[in-house]
Scaffold this active site. Structure first.
Site, mmCIF file in Angstrom:
data_model
loop_
_atom_site.group_PDB
_atom_site.id
_atom_site.type_symbol
_atom_site.label_atom_id
_atom_site.label_comp_id
_atom_site.label_asym_id
_atom_site.label_seq_id
_atom_site.Cartn_x
_atom_site.Cartn_y
_atom_site.Cartn_z
ATOM 1 N N GLY A 1 -45.882 32.722 -28.535
ATOM 2 C CA GLY A 1 -44.482 32.629 -28.131
ATOM 3 C C GLY A 1 -44.259 33.125 -26.720
ATOM 4 N NE ARG A 2 -45.307 39.243 -25.549
ATOM 5 C CZ ARG A 2 -46.152 39.576 -26.523
ATOM 6 N NH1 ARG A 2 -45.795 39.416 -27.791
ATOM 7 N NH2 ARG A 2 -47.344 40.070 -26.238
ATOM 8 C CE LYS B 1 -54.948 22.662 -31.220
ATOM 9 N NZ LYS B 1 -54.365 23.572 -32.215
ATOM 10 C CB ALA C 1 -35.220 27.731 -24.520
ATOM 11 C CG HIS D 1 -39.827 31.065 -28.774
ATOM 12 N ND1 HIS D 1 -40.516 29.906 -29.103
ATOM 13 C CD2 HIS D 1 -40.631 32.096 -29.127
ATOM 14 C CE1 HIS D 1 -41.709 30.237 -29.593
ATOM 15 N NE2 HIS D 1 -41.799 31.561 -29.626
#
Length: 390
Positions: free
Chosen positions: A14-15, A215, A5, A7
């Site tokens: 992200g992390r 949401k 992947a 990213h």
């Protein structure tokens, strides 16, 4: 060969969210960013920890099996990784999508695999993957003659993400503190003829719109309402704001208005939506998150824009002739979020308010025009804010 992947975005979401789920799903994660400091940290560190915080305590996941590339200095390496990857994700902010599109387009153009690349933008915005795909498909990034068979090389799926990342400890390094609750919903319809990628925790649906709007108009509306009212009442944390009965009542009123829209527009039952609202209020009231109001309120220009958490539902409700009193109050509080240390947009908002007439501000910031039902009401709000700040 293992799953890969790519990213874009080495930040906390992200992390701490996207890469965490990809790691748990067996992917090697290739982080891509232009920030030298974050890339160097990731390159020098073989693992980092994600601490999930909830009412039931803490859970720690250790993230390994990743690499990091600086796309500013090593773009060709990023292109090569995309050519061979299974999925590309990003959490860079909606305004940065146009900047990562060219390198993704180059990677897609060089793919030889018979399985299309899955592209999923994980941004706090409606239709973020569509926006990214639009930039990728621009002629300067993808020649016209490559568009006809683009879907054999890449499939673009919108997603809705929901996870609160509170203010991090000053010495946290790569480690991320994050709430235990999360929701990651992805549109499965672009993957016709091919299986969608398997990712732990993702809910695949055929119609994403109800999930995105529920949401955005519940979590984001409620969270931001608490932040702006909290900031203007000199509260430090979100849970401090919601301990104030007046602010809690206002947040509930705003969510009552958005719930009316969600129930009538998407066919979600009143009971289900009410239950969702209570769950959200409980989440954002969690003192363990230590969620600073200025962190939640930052970027007021984006949050006051037409498709966002206040103006979006208010415009739809106004068009229907429904109540929008609480949402208008939230819009006013957001316009008062000016010159906040550490937030460039709050300074830009102050400049716009000072340098433009109220109608110009409403058009520029909110994207509203005279024909819009909400326009006149927001002009009144801006006039009031301008007079108070004069």
């Amino acid at each position: 060969m293992g799953k890969t992947a790519v990213h874009f975005g080495g930040g906390n979401i992200g992390r701490g969210f996207v890469a965490e789920k990809l790691h748990l799903s067996g992917y090697e994660v290739i982080f891509v960013d232009v920030m030298d400091s974050i890339i160097e940290q990731l390159q020098k560190t073989k693992s980092y920890q994600v601490t999930e915080i909830g009412g039931e305590g803490e859970k720690v996941n250790t993230i390994t099996n990743y690499r990091a590339i600086n796309s500013k200095t090593h773009e060709a390496d990023v292109v090569k990784e995309i050519e061979n990857a299974d999925i590309v994700t990003c959490a860079v902010g909606p305004n940065i999508l146009k900047f990562i599109a060219p390198v993704i387009a180059k990677g897609i153009a060089g793919r030889k695999s018979s399985t299309p690349l899955a592209v999923v933008a994980c941004e706090n915005a409606i239709g973020a993957t569509d926006t990214l795909a639009h930039h990728i498909k621009e002629e300067k990034n993808t020649p016209k003659d490559h568009l006809k068979d683009l879907d054999t090389r890449a499939r673009f799926a919108n997603s809705a993400i929901d996870r609160i990342v509170p203010l991090q400890d000053a010495n946290a390094g790569l480690n991320v503190k994050i709430e235990s609750f999360f929701e990651w919903v992805v549109d499965e319809s672009p993957f016709h003829g091919h299986a969608h990628p398997e990712i732990v925790g993702v809910k695949w649906v055929s119609d994403l719109v109800p999930y995105i709007e529920r949401k955005l108009y519940t979590v984001n509306t409620g969270h931001a309402a608490a932040a702006y009212y909290g900031h203007n009442s000199h509260k430090k944390m979100i849970h401090h704001a919601l301990e104030d009965p007046k602010i809690l009542d206002i947040v509930r009123d705003a969510l009552s208005e958005t719930s009316h829209l969600i129930v009538n527009k998407h066919g979600i039952t009143v009971e289900e939506q009410n239950s969702y609202v209570e769950k959200i209020i409980k989440r954002i009231s969690n003192p363990y998150l230590e969620d600073v109001v200025e962190r939640v309120g930052r970027a007021p220009l984006r949050k006051l824009s037409r498709k966002e958490r206040f103006v979006g539902p208010a415009q739809s409700l106004a068009h229907r002739g429904d109540k929008i009193t609480a949402l208008l109050g939230c819009i006013e509080q957001a316009f008062l979020f000016q010159n906040v240390e550490g937030d460039d947009e709050s300074f830009e908002l102050a400049k716009i308010l000072k340098g433009h007439s109220a109608p110009e501000v409403v058009q520029k910031v909110c994207g509203l025009h005279e024909k819009d039902k909400l326009y006149a009401e927001v002009v009144k709000i801006v006039e009031k804010v301008k007079s108070e700040k004069a």
